[in-house]
Design an enzyme around this catalytic site. Structure first.
Site, PDB file in Angstrom:
ATOM      1  N   ASP A  48       5.968 -18.155 -61.286  1.00  0.00           N
ATOM      2  CA  ASP A  48       5.670 -17.313 -62.444  1.00  0.00           C
ATOM      3  C   ASP A  48       4.166 -17.155 -62.590  1.00  0.00           C
ATOM      4  OD1 ASP A  48       6.790 -16.372 -65.416  1.00  0.00           O
ATOM      5  OD2 ASP A  48       4.789 -17.260 -65.494  1.00  0.00           O
ATOM      6  N   TYR A  53      -3.498 -13.962 -66.128  1.00  0.00           N
ATOM      7  CA  TYR A  53      -3.932 -15.263 -65.625  1.00  0.00           C
ATOM      8  C   TYR A  53      -5.064 -15.125 -64.612  1.00  0.00           C
ATOM      9  CZ  TYR A  53       0.678 -16.784 -67.367  1.00  0.00           C
ATOM     10  OH  TYR A  53       1.798 -17.025 -68.127  1.00  0.00           O
ATOM     11  N   LYS A  82       3.654 -10.265 -65.129  1.00  0.00           N
ATOM     12  CA  LYS A  82       3.696  -9.697 -66.473  1.00  0.00           C
ATOM     13  C   LYS A  82       2.678  -8.576 -66.619  1.00  0.00           C
ATOM     14  CE  LYS A  82       4.607 -14.437 -67.898  1.00  0.00           C
ATOM     15  NZ  LYS A  82       4.016 -15.098 -66.710  1.00  0.00           N
ATOM     16  N   HIS A 115       3.887  -8.955 -71.416  1.00  0.00           N
ATOM     17  CA  HIS A 115       3.312 -10.269 -71.721  1.00  0.00           C
ATOM     18  C   HIS A 115       3.240 -10.536 -73.226  1.00  0.00           C
ATOM     19  CE1 HIS A 115       0.443 -13.428 -69.814  1.00  0.00           C
ATOM     20  NE2 HIS A 115       1.199 -13.956 -70.740  1.00  0.00           N
TER      21      HIS A 115
END
Length: 294
Positions: A48, A53, A82, A115
């Site tokens: 994931d 990120y 996401k 997200h």
């Protein structure tokens, strides 16, 4: 309850999703690549990540290396990413998703999530996810950090219902109302920060339960997730802990101990709606694949 590392849940569109995977939040590209390689080497089937990120490039590199090293095919791994908050909207989501696929070195993802529910945009973003799904570039679509009101809004306007809602979920933050809503609508709850960012690992009540089973607190929490039907994605950048997080299949929590952990809920979130302004790029992350080099 018989569970194993390759155990899956069946999403509402029939896709099988591994119940335990590796999360890579707050990991830089180099660390993400290495963690993904370790995880797949030791039997993980789900990874994931997210554009936010800043490590999709590292995840893609690690995935390709791990597939080659372990004689696996792309379809052997369940990959989630996401939609970045600053990319939300119909056309922008479609355009920027192509860049995500390029960084991840794949032609599709297994699960694509919104997200965060950016105000005024998440319904248009959802329409884009539906197109991505119909085009075969995502095998399942869902949301993340959506409360009940926003979940209802998505369901009301959607032609395809979300398969997953990824939420902060751990013993001190159990989101029972959201879980019950998801259960009612055949939507799986997926736990981000299942170990509470490490904050719950010193809880004496959990330690007592862990001692009873000769396990760590982290292992007890992950087993609790699995027994409750929660999809869980613990993060680690240490190979030994990545392995330890899979050592949860040789014991079963009693119903009484499950209830003891259930009773620890204090609705203590590490971050939630009050911390965000719901427009554009509220959290200030740059659109960079290196943002988490820390």
């Amino acid at each position: 309850m018989t569970l194993k590392l390759d155990s899956t849940v069946t999403l509402n569109n029939g896709v099988e999703m591994p119940q335990l995977g590796l999360g890579v939040w707050k990991v830089n590209n180099t660390g993400a690549s290495q963690s993904v390689q370790w995880a797949i080497k030791h039997g993980y089937k789900a990874i994931d990540t997210a554009k936010q990120y800043g490590n999709e490039k590292g995840v893609g590199e690690g995935l390709q290396k791990a597939l080659a090293d372990n004689n696996l095919k792309r379809e052997d791994i369940f990959l989630t990413t996401k939609v970045f908050n600053g990319d939300q909207g119909y056309e922008s989501t479609l355009e920027n998703f192509e860049g995500q696929l390029k960084r991840l070195q794949t032609s599709y993802v297994d699960l694509l999530l919104i997200h965060w529910p950016v105000s005024g945009k998440y319904l248009d973003t959802w329409r884009a996810l539906e197109k991505i799904y119909r085009d075969g570039k995502a095998r399942a679509i869902g949301v993340s950090n959506f409360d009940i009101a926003k979940m209802k809004d998505i369901i009301l306007h959607a032609s395809i219902k979300p398969s997953v809602n990824q939420m902060e979920f751990h013993p001190l933050c159990q989101e029972e109302d959201i879980k019950n809503f998801c259960d009612k609508h055949n939507i799986y709850l997926e736990a981000w920060s299942p170990l509470g960012g490490g904050a719950v690992l010193g809880d004496s009540r959990l330690k007592a339960i862990a001692d009873k089973y000769h396990k760590s607190v982290a292992q007890v929490i992950l087993r609790w997730d699995l027994q409750r039907g929660i999809i869980t994605i613990p993060k680690s950048v240490h190979e030994a802990r990545i392995i330890q997080n899979t050592d949860v299949y040789d014991f079963e929590l009693s119903d009484e101990d499950v209830e003891r952990i259930n009773s620890l809920d204090t609705d203590k979130r590490s971050l939630w709606y009050g911390d965000f302004f719901w427009n554009g790029n509220p959290d200030g992350f740059t659109d960079s694949v290196d943002v988490w080099d820390d």
